[in-house]
Design an enzyme around this catalytic site. Structure first.
Site, PDB file in Angstrom:
ATOM      1  N   ILE A   1       0.783  -1.086   0.089  1.00  0.00           N
ATOM      2  CA  ILE A   1      -0.099   0.087  -0.008  1.00  0.00           C
ATOM      3  C   ILE A   1       0.800   1.079  -0.044  1.00  0.00           C
ATOM      4  CG2 ILE A   1      -1.719   1.286   1.300  1.00  0.00           C
ATOM      5  CD1 ILE A   1      -2.827  -1.560   2.372  1.00  0.00           C
TER       6      ILE A   1
ATOM      7  N   TYR B   1      -1.162  -8.606  16.836  1.00  0.00           N
ATOM      8  CA  TYR B   1      -1.375  -7.640  15.831  1.00  0.00           C
ATOM      9  C   TYR B   1      -2.816  -6.642  16.055  1.00  0.00           C
ATOM     10  CZ  TYR B   1      -2.518  -6.066  10.957  1.00  0.00           C
ATOM     11  OH  TYR B   1      -2.809  -4.940   9.969  1.00  0.00           O
TER      12      TYR B   1
ATOM     13  N   LYS C   1      -2.921  -2.639  16.463  1.00  0.00           N
ATOM     14  CA  LYS C   1      -3.911  -1.846  15.792  1.00  0.00           C
ATOM     15  C   LYS C   1      -4.774  -0.747  16.394  1.00  0.00           C
ATOM     16  CE  LYS C   1      -1.632  -2.383  11.936  1.00  0.00           C
ATOM     17  NZ  LYS C   1      -0.962  -1.320  11.246  1.00  0.00           N
TER      18      LYS C   1
ATOM     19  N   THR D   1      -2.112  -7.866  -0.275  1.00  0.00           N
ATOM     20  CA  THR D   1      -0.565  -7.550  -0.188  1.00  0.00           C
ATOM     21  C   THR D   1       0.285  -8.619   0.347  1.00  0.00           C
ATOM     22  OG1 THR D   1      -0.499  -6.422   1.873  1.00  0.00           O
ATOM     23  CG2 THR D   1      -1.031  -5.098  -0.074  1.00  0.00           C
TER      24      THR D   1
HETATM   25  N1  LIG Z   1      -3.214  -5.291   3.461  1.00  0.00           N
HETATM   26  C1  LIG Z   1      -4.192  -5.173   4.186  1.00  0.00           C
HETATM   27  O1  LIG Z   1      -5.399  -5.840   3.958  1.00  0.00           O
HETATM   28  C2  LIG Z   1      -4.315  -4.221   5.484  1.00  0.00           C
HETATM   29  C3  LIG Z   1      -5.473  -4.155   6.247  1.00  0.00           C
HETATM   30  C4  LIG Z   1      -5.311  -3.241   7.248  1.00  0.00           C
HETATM   31  C5  LIG Z   1      -4.537  -2.488   7.695  1.00  0.00           C
HETATM   32  N2  LIG Z   1      -3.398  -2.561   6.852  1.00  0.00           N
HETATM   33  C6  LIG Z   1      -1.958  -1.903   7.341  1.00  0.00           C
HETATM   34  O2  LIG Z   1      -1.510  -1.380   6.190  1.00  0.00           O
HETATM   35  C7  LIG Z   1      -0.031  -1.056   6.266  1.00  0.00           C
HETATM   36  C8  LIG Z   1       0.723  -1.142   4.898  1.00  0.00           C
HETATM   37  O3  LIG Z   1       0.627  -2.762   5.004  1.00  0.00           O
HETATM   38  P1  LIG Z   1       0.705  -3.413   3.581  1.00  0.00           P
HETATM   39  O4  LIG Z   1      -0.617  -4.420   3.415  1.00  0.00           O
HETATM   40  O5  LIG Z   1       1.293  -2.519   2.452  1.00  0.00           O
HETATM   41  O6  LIG Z   1       1.852  -4.482   3.736  1.00  0.00           O
HETATM   42  P2  LIG Z   1       3.275  -5.165   3.013  1.00  0.00           P
HETATM   43  O7  LIG Z   1       2.953  -5.032   1.558  1.00  0.00           O
HETATM   44  O8  LIG Z   1       3.626  -6.217   3.660  1.00  0.00           O
HETATM   45  O9  LIG Z   1       4.280  -3.653   3.355  1.00  0.00           O
HETATM   46  C9  LIG Z   1       4.700  -3.314   4.491  1.00  0.00           C
HETATM   47  C10 LIG Z   1       5.657  -2.316   4.504  1.00  0.00           C
HETATM   48  O10 LIG Z   1       5.904  -2.256   5.761  1.00  0.00           O
HETATM   49  C11 LIG Z   1       7.503  -1.960   5.874  1.00  0.00           C
HETATM   50  N3  LIG Z   1       8.025  -2.763   7.246  1.00  0.00           N
HETATM   51  C12 LIG Z   1       7.800  -3.654   7.718  1.00  0.00           C
HETATM   52  N4  LIG Z   1       8.688  -3.818   8.731  1.00  0.00           N
HETATM   53  C13 LIG Z   1       9.398  -2.802   8.906  1.00  0.00           C
HETATM   54  C14 LIG Z   1      10.499  -2.212   9.709  1.00  0.00           C
HETATM   55  N5  LIG Z   1      10.864  -3.028  10.781  1.00  0.00           N
HETATM   56  N6  LIG Z   1      10.929  -0.987   9.153  1.00  0.00           N
HETATM   57  C15 LIG Z   1      10.625  -0.388   8.180  1.00  0.00           C
HETATM   58  N7  LIG Z   1       9.477  -0.816   7.450  1.00  0.00           N
HETATM   59  C16 LIG Z   1       9.040  -1.835   7.592  1.00  0.00           C
HETATM   60  C17 LIG Z   1       7.825  -3.127   4.794  1.00  0.00           C
HETATM   61  O11 LIG Z   1       9.202  -2.541   4.207  1.00  0.00           O
HETATM   62  P3  LIG Z   1      10.148  -4.169   3.857  1.00  0.00           P
HETATM   63  O12 LIG Z   1      10.126  -3.892   2.209  1.00  0.00           O
HETATM   64  O13 LIG Z   1      11.529  -3.463   4.225  1.00  0.00           O
HETATM   65  O14 LIG Z   1       9.693  -5.053   4.481  1.00  0.00           O
HETATM   66  C18 LIG Z   1       6.914  -2.467   3.597  1.00  0.00           C
HETATM   67  O15 LIG Z   1       7.300  -1.437   2.889  1.00  0.00           O
HETATM   68  C19 LIG Z   1       0.309  -2.047   7.440  1.00  0.00           C
HETATM   69  O16 LIG Z   1       0.514  -0.847   8.826  1.00  0.00           O
HETATM   70  C20 LIG Z   1      -0.800  -2.889   7.744  1.00  0.00           C
HETATM   71  O17 LIG Z   1      -0.868  -3.339   9.040  1.00  0.00           O
HETATM   72  C21 LIG Z   1      -3.091  -3.476   5.633  1.00  0.00           C
END
Ligand SMILES: NC(=O)c1ccc[n+]([C@@H]2O[C@H](COP(=O)([O-])OP(=O)(O)OC[C@H]3O[C@@H](n4cnc5c(N)ncnc54)[C@H](OP(=O)(O)O)[C@@H]3O)[C@@H](O)[C@H]2O)c1
Length: 360
Positions: free
Chosen positions: A79, A236, A240, A273
């Site tokens: 995202i 988790y 959140k 994702t």
């Molecule tokens: N996907 C969903 O359905 C969903 C639903 C509700 C909320 N969210 C929230 O949306 C946000 C983005 O999630 P996403 O779905 O885009 O997940 P994603 O594709 O797994 O991306 C996660 C991102 O967080 C970074 N990250 C993880 N650990 C880190 C650390 N220790 N230091 C710096 N960066 C770190 C990753 O970087 P690296 O490349 O270095 O790992 C990546 O850029 C999250 O907060 C998640 O909880 C997502």
């Protein structure tokens, strides 16, 4: 309504059993873990239904805002990458806090080039950040402060979900460290830059990327690291929930102190994702492709919370599908928000979160 609720619970139970059997994922070990798993599946089910029903509402108008600076944690994929693209389309300068700046630069440049040559004119900065390490957060904030006097938008996006139990070097459970503590500390350190960027007409904004599972979260103050009886979904959910209460509390303080910063919390949708790599749905990719939002759709509510003019003066709100909505019952409980805030300041050794005392 009752029929829908009943159907949701039934589907959640069936999905839970089916997914667990398919995935080979560790089964819940006790009643409380089973209940937690069913609750997550249920909230996820309703989240997907809501995303489908409100597809038309999930939109954000992008408009040019040259001169503005945004900071996004984890903008290199998922995202976050789509958030960065939208900000670039608004002519906003973006600082990316990422674990691997060189690899992130390559990934972002490739994506922006493929998406209509958006790279030309884009102002992007890549800074090393491990948001789960408070040491790294402090070093990152120092570098950012040395380069930027103002930050108009802080998007606390980086996150992990469902990871196995692990304590960081500083003794924090991974979900809490990455999703919450790191962003709490970063927000504290950047308040001077946010305050400098905001004005009474146009406040600087902090957007905490939470999740609908905050609704089934609980905060275990007696065992915040969940050392006993660890279940990833519960960790988790807790991380959140605290993100939304943190947004609520800071916003209240900013309003009371007349500080031109506002905080928002967002559920981006149920989005396809890599976040789900530890989830049972990993083993059924077609289901995610069919039912989940894609990452671009997932970025819309976050960018909406960050830039929508109609949200001016509406800080302290929680959004999903680009609409204000409700979340956990503690959201309206200032005592709970305050309790969490003090607990976190004590945990991280923060004495003056809002920088109220003049610096020596
Ligand atoms: N996907 C969903 O359905 C969903 C639903 C509700 C909320 N969210 C929230 O949306 C946000 C983005 O999630 P996403 O779905 O885009 O997940 P994603 O594709 O797994 O991306 C996660 C991102 O967080 C970074 N990250 C993880 N650990 C880190 C650390 N220790 N230091 C710096 N960066 C770190 C990753 O970087 P690296 O490349 O270095 O790992 C990546 O850029 C999250 O907060 C998640 O909880 C997502």
């Amino acid at each position: 309504m009752a029929v829908l609720l009943f159907a949701g619970i039934a589907v959640a139970i069936l999905f839970s059993i089916f997914f667990f059997m398919k995935s080979g994922k560790e089964m819940p070990k006790n009643w409380s873990q089973l209940v937690a798993e069913i609750k997550v599946q249920q909230v996820g089910f309703f989240g997907i239904v809501e995303d489908i029903l409100l597809r038309g509402a999930n939109k954000v108008d992008l408009y040019k805002q040259p001169g503005k600076i945004a900071l996004v944690t984890g903008g290199n994929r998922g995202i976050g990458l789509r958030i960065v693209k939208k900000l670039v389309e608004c002519d906003i300068e973006v600082i990316l806090g990422v674990r691997n700046p060189d690899a992130s630069k390559k990934a972002v440049e490739k994506y922006l080039t493929e998406e209509g040559n958006l790279l030309a004119g884009a102002k992007l900065h890549y800074e090393q950040l491990d948001i789960g390490s408070m040491k790294s957060v402090r070093a990152f904030a120092s570098r950012v402060q040395a380069k930027f006097d103002k930050i108009h938008l802080l998007i606390n996006n980086a996150g992990v979900m469902g990871v196995p139990y692990k304590l960081t070097d500083e003794g924090f459970e991974s979900h809490m460290a990455i999703n919450y503590y790191g962003h709490f500390l970063l927000t504290h350190l950047l308040i001077p830059q946010l305050r400098a960027a905001g004005s009474p007409e146009c406040a600087a904004r902090i957007v905490n990327v939470s999740s609908c599972v905050n609704k089934v979260g609980d905060i275990k103050y007696g065992d915040i690291n969940r050392t006993k009886d660890y279940y990833p979904a519960e960790a988790y959910n807790q991380s959140k929930l605290v993100q939304v209460l943190f947004a609520k509390h800071t916003n209240l303080q900013f309003e009371e102190d007349n500080v031109p910063i506002r905080s928002y919390a967002v559920h981006p949708g149920v989005v396809n994702t890599d976040l789900f790599e530890n989830s049972s749905t990993t083993y059924i990719p077609w289901l995610r492709q069919l039912l989940f939002k894609n990452p671009e759709q997932g970025s819309r509510t976050i960018v909406y919370a960050a830039i929508a003019p109609e949200l001016e003066g509406k800080g302290g709100t929680y959004l999903s599908n680009c609409r204000l909505t409700t979340c956990h019952r503690f959201w309206k409980n200032s005592v709970q928000c305050d309790k969490l805030f003090r607990f976190t300041c004590d945990t991280l050794g923060i004495k003056d979160f809002f920088h109220k005392e003049p610096s020596k």
